[in-house]
Every structure is written in structure tokens, then in C-alpha cells.
Scaffold this motif. Structure first.
Motif, mmCIF file in Angstrom:
data_model
loop_
_atom_site.group_PDB
_atom_site.id
_atom_site.type_symbol
_atom_site.label_atom_id
_atom_site.label_comp_id
_atom_site.label_asym_id
_atom_site.label_seq_id
_atom_site.Cartn_x
_atom_site.Cartn_y
_atom_site.Cartn_z
ATOM 1 N N VAL A 116 0.840 -1.205 0.000
ATOM 2 C CA VAL A 116 0.000 0.000 0.000
ATOM 3 C C VAL A 116 0.874 1.254 0.000
ATOM 4 N N GLY A 117 1.934 1.247 0.813
ATOM 5 C CA GLY A 117 2.841 2.379 0.832
ATOM 6 C C GLY A 117 3.450 2.644 -0.538
ATOM 7 N N THR A 118 3.832 1.592 -1.234
ATOM 8 C CA THR A 118 4.397 1.744 -2.581
ATOM 9 C C THR A 118 3.356 2.309 -3.542
ATOM 10 N N LEU A 119 2.130 1.791 -3.480
ATOM 11 C CA LEU A 119 1.077 2.280 -4.373
ATOM 12 C C LEU A 119 0.764 3.750 -4.098
ATOM 13 N N LEU A 120 0.746 4.141 -2.825
ATOM 14 C CA LEU A 120 0.466 5.542 -2.500
ATOM 15 C C LEU A 120 1.555 6.458 -3.044
ATOM 16 N N SER A 121 2.799 5.977 -3.045
ATOM 17 C CA SER A 121 3.881 6.797 -3.586
ATOM 18 C C SER A 121 3.763 6.951 -5.098
ATOM 19 N N LEU A 122 3.039 6.023 -5.756
ATOM 20 C CA LEU A 122 2.841 6.074 -7.211
ATOM 21 C C LEU A 122 1.532 6.745 -7.598
ATOM 22 N N ASN A 123 0.789 7.205 -6.607
ATOM 23 C CA ASN A 123 -0.571 7.690 -6.840
ATOM 24 C C ASN A 123 -0.640 8.760 -7.928
ATOM 25 N N ARG A 124 0.296 9.691 -7.922
ATOM 26 C CA ARG A 124 0.231 10.816 -8.850
ATOM 27 C C ARG A 124 0.600 10.435 -10.280
ATOM 28 N N MET A 224 8.236 7.307 5.825
ATOM 29 C CA MET A 224 7.151 7.125 6.797
ATOM 30 C C MET A 224 5.965 6.369 6.203
ATOM 31 N N ALA A 225 6.163 5.662 5.092
ATOM 32 C CA ALA A 225 5.045 5.067 4.349
ATOM 33 C C ALA A 225 4.149 4.196 5.217
ATOM 34 N N SER A 226 4.722 3.235 5.947
ATOM 35 C CA SER A 226 3.901 2.341 6.775
ATOM 36 C C SER A 226 3.182 3.110 7.875
ATOM 37 N N SER A 227 3.866 4.107 8.451
ATOM 38 C CA SER A 227 3.243 4.912 9.497
ATOM 39 C C SER A 227 2.055 5.699 8.965
ATOM 40 N N VAL A 228 2.160 6.174 7.729
ATOM 41 C CA VAL A 228 1.047 6.902 7.110
ATOM 42 C C VAL A 228 -0.169 5.991 6.971
ATOM 43 N N VAL A 229 0.057 4.749 6.561
ATOM 44 C CA VAL A 229 -1.052 3.810 6.386
ATOM 45 C C VAL A 229 -1.750 3.543 7.714
ATOM 46 N N PHE A 230 -0.980 3.188 8.747
ATOM 47 C CA PHE A 230 -1.575 2.911 10.055
ATOM 48 C C PHE A 230 -2.241 4.163 10.639
ATOM 49 N N SER A 231 -1.613 5.317 10.463
ATOM 50 C CA SER A 231 -2.180 6.562 10.994
ATOM 51 C C SER A 231 -3.528 6.864 10.369
ATOM 52 N N GLY A 232 -3.637 6.657 9.059
ATOM 53 C CA GLY A 232 -4.899 6.925 8.383
ATOM 54 C C GLY A 232 -6.024 6.046 8.896
ATOM 55 N N VAL A 233 -5.725 4.779 9.118
ATOM 56 C CA VAL A 233 -6.760 3.859 9.607
ATOM 57 C C VAL A 233 -7.123 4.182 11.060
#
Length: 385
Positions: A116-124, A224-233
Motif C-alpha cells: 500500500v505504501g508503494t502504491l500511494l507513492s505512485l498515486n500521482r 514514513m510510508a507504513s506509518s502513514v497507512v496505520f495513521s490513516g486507519v
């Protein structure tokens, strides 16, 4: 050692060492072991000449069909926890990021936080044809995380709010008889075989009013990719509790308030933009505007503390929040990834101000929120962690 145990030990060593061990162990991997060995070799053997005159592996190259088949193979031969590690290694070692922009690739992967962190970094840069498949991957992981954390978070936070509202002159219906009896055991009257309570303990009347304001301020730099995912949830779970007013702010060199999207954590995550610089001071300046009831507010900064903005101003804002009565904590990471990399000097400076700075696992975060709500000593909590 029995003959069966010896064969199993030899088999395991062969899979661990790869094809180079064929000659010394006297047997090449075959059947299912051969397929497992090929999947491992494609990722962990660099290709080229092995030194024995035979080609070890052609690797995965950049062929999407070949990678898709490999992803299917590892899901067949290995447990999901191993698959997730191999996928993360493949993205890093073989630079498969570009291939994740193809829908057929996303259909073959095992969804996990790192992906998920990788996909979010590719979002744009993700093409429209891929975004729906990517959203489904993200939603699958979000649902898994919600099942893992929701009940524990609600229980810990609700219990803390109830304890924080305990009063010593409760109405009869609000008396906590268990706590009252325990607190008055010294007043036990043997002749009457009863406890005469001198002090009643109970809870305040049930209320639907907001009791605490929570501001999560999350660094969305690439590390901080993994932290962003957990923080959002976690933010979405906290926002679903009416007794809390939860705000979610993400930042790099700019600041984005994602609070309006907290009803859908998938939208929250796709509202982030991983990568870029870091301006913690600017983010804290925005967060200060959201805090209108300092003594009933909890400010959680989730960042590795590598400040690209004005460090002195960042520390000053932290001190101002503490002085006003805000419960302030800095999480160097909110993930399961172990010890993070972080700015030790800034962490020490915050600690000197009475702001604990430590890494926190998702399983410990509900307890942290409970401690903050009850205004317990967060430095002591950090020391335990």
C-alpha cells in the motif's frame, strides 16, 4: 538423527543455499522443491555465471507476464507472511515499481501494508486504468487493519474516557459498586458483616458531548510510508467515536487537512502524497489553530523528526502546547517495522521539554491514547515502550 530427519535437513539446506549446493549435497531440487527453488532463485540469485559453467537464473527482468506468473508461484508455494517479504524484496531489488502500474500485476500481488505504501507513492503517476485495481488492493488492506485495531481501540479509549469522568459524589444509578467497595474495605464492620462506605466512587452521567480533541499530525515523507497507512486507519477509527473530535493533518513541505475524508480511510490514504521534504514547524503551526481546548486536547506528531523547516520554531511550538496543557507526544514511527531511523538531536530536545519521543507499534497505540486521555505520565509510558 533418523534418516527422515536427515533428508529433511538436507532438503532445507538445499533450498536455502540454492543450485550451487547441488554438487555438495548430491541432489538437485525436483518437483515442488524445484519450483520453490526457481522462485527463490529468480529473486535472490543475481543471474549470470554461477562459476560452475551453468546459468543460475534469468531473474524476473521487466516482463509483466513473467512477473505475474512468479507472483502466482510464490503465493502457491509459500505462506502469506513469506510472500509479503518476497514481494517487498522484489520491489526493492528488482525495481518492479513500474510494473505495479499495470492492472494485471496488481491482481496477482498479496496485499499488505508495504505494498500500500508503494502504491500511494505512485498515486500521482498512476494511469486511470490502474487506479481502480490499486484502490481495491488498498481497501483490502484497510479492512484487514480495521478488523485488527477497531475493537481494541474503541475499548481502550472508551474505558479511559469513562475513568477520566469518574466522580466522588455520584448519583445512586451511577455508583461503581466494585470500585466503591474496594476503596472502603478498611471500613468493614465485622459485627454487621458489611462495609460502611465513607467515599462513593462512580462515573459522570453518560453524555454525547465531545470529551477530547485529538489531532494527528503525520509526516508523509517517503520513509514514513507504513506509518502513514496505520495513521490513516487509526484516525478513521477515532473519528467514528462521538466522544472524540479527531483531526488528521498530513504534511511534507506543505500541509493538507484530511479531516473531511475520515469517514473513508481509503480516501484518506489516497489523499496523501508520499515523498518530498519535511516542514514540521509549518505543520505544527497549522495544528495549533485546531486546538481550542488545550487541557482537553491530545496532539500526536508522527514523524522521524528530520526537520527541513525552522527547528527552533518547531521546538517553541511544542513547548507552547505543553505549557497550555495539551498532551503532546511524538511518535518516531507507528508501524511494525522495528527500530526506525530518526533525528536523535530533535528527539532529545523534545524529551527535554517533557514531550516523549518514541516508536510505537499499532498494537500499543490504543493504550497510548488511553494514557493520554487519562493524563497519565506519557514519559513513563515511553520508557516502558
Amino acid at each position: 538423527m533418523t534418516e527422515d530427519a536427515s533428508r529433511e535437513r538436507q532438503r532445507r539446506w538445499r533450498l536455502a543455499l540454492g543450485g550451487e549446493a547441488d554438487e555438495s549435497l548430491g541432489k538437485a531440487a525436483a518437483g515442488k522443491d524445484g519450483a520453490m527453488d526457481a522462485a527463490l532463485a529468480a529473486l535472490y540469485d543475481g543471474g549470470g555465471d554461477s562459476g560452475s559453467g551453468k546459468q543460475r537464473s534469468a531473474g524476473l527482468g521487466s516482463s509483466a507476464p513473467k512477473v505475474a506468473r512468479w507472483l502466482g508461484d510464490i503465493r502457491e508455494y509459500f505462506p502469506s507472511t513469506v510472500v509479503q517479504v518476497m514481494q517487498a524484496d522484489a520491489i526493492e531489488r528488482l525495481d518492479l515499481t513500474r510494473l505495479l502500474l499495470e492492472p494485471e500485476m496488481l491482481a496477482a500481488v498479496e496485499p499488505d501494508v508495504h505494498l500500500v505504501g508503494t502504491l500511494l507513492s505512485l498515486n500521482r503517476v498512476m494511469p486511470d486504468a490502474t487506479k481502480q485495481a490499486a484502490r481495491q488492493v488498498v481497501r483490502t488492506v484497510v479492512e484487514q487493519l480495521e478488523r485488527r485495531i477497531t475493537q481494541q481501540t474503541r475499548s481502550a479509549v472508551s474505558g479511559a474516557l469513562n475513568r477520566a469522568s469518574r466522580i466522588n459524589r455520584p448519583r445512586h444509578a451511577d455508583i461503581d459498586w466494585d470500585k466503591t467497595i474496594r476503596a472502603n474495605l478498611k471500613h468493614y464492620q465485622a459485627e454487621h458483616r458489611t462495609v460502611i462506605p465513607e467515599r462513593l466512587i462512580g462515573y459522570g452521567r453518560r453524555t454525547t458531548a465531545v470529551q477530547r480533541d485529538v489531532v494527528l499530525c503525520v509526516d508523509q515523507s517517503g520513509s514514513m510510508a507504513s506509518s502513514v497507512v496505520f495513521s490513516g486507519v487509526f484516525a478513521a477509527v477515532l473519528a467514528s467515536m462521538r466522544s472524540l473530535r479527531t483531526s488528521l493533518v498530513v504534511f511534507d513541505t506543505s500541509v493538507v487537512d484530511l479531516t473531511p475524508h475520515l469517514s473513508d480511510p481509503v480516501e484518506v490514504l489516497f489523499g496523501t502524497q508520499l515523498g518530498g521534504g519535511t516542514d514540521i514547524n509549518r505543520a505544527m503551526a497549522y495544528a495549533q489553530q485546531l486546538i481550542t481546548r488545550p487541557r482537553d486536547s491530545i496532539f500526536v506528531l508522527i514523524s522521524d523528526l528530520y526537520e527541513g523547516g525552522v527547528r527552533e520554531e518547531m521546538l517553541r511550538r511544542a513547548a507552547e502546547m505543553k505549557a497550555a496543557g495539551v498532551q503532546v507526544v511524538a511518535l518516531l514511527a507507528l508501524s511494525d517495522e522495528g527500530a526506525p531511523s530518526y533525528d536523535h538531536e530533535n528527539a532529545a530536545a523534545l524529551a527535554a521539554l517533557g514531550v516523549p519521543a518514541f516508536a510505537c507499534t499499532p498494537d500499543a497505540f490504543p493504550e497510548l491514547m488511553a494514557a493520554a486521555i487519562e493524563r497519565r505520565d506519557l514519559m513513563a509510558f515511553a520508557a516502558r515502550m
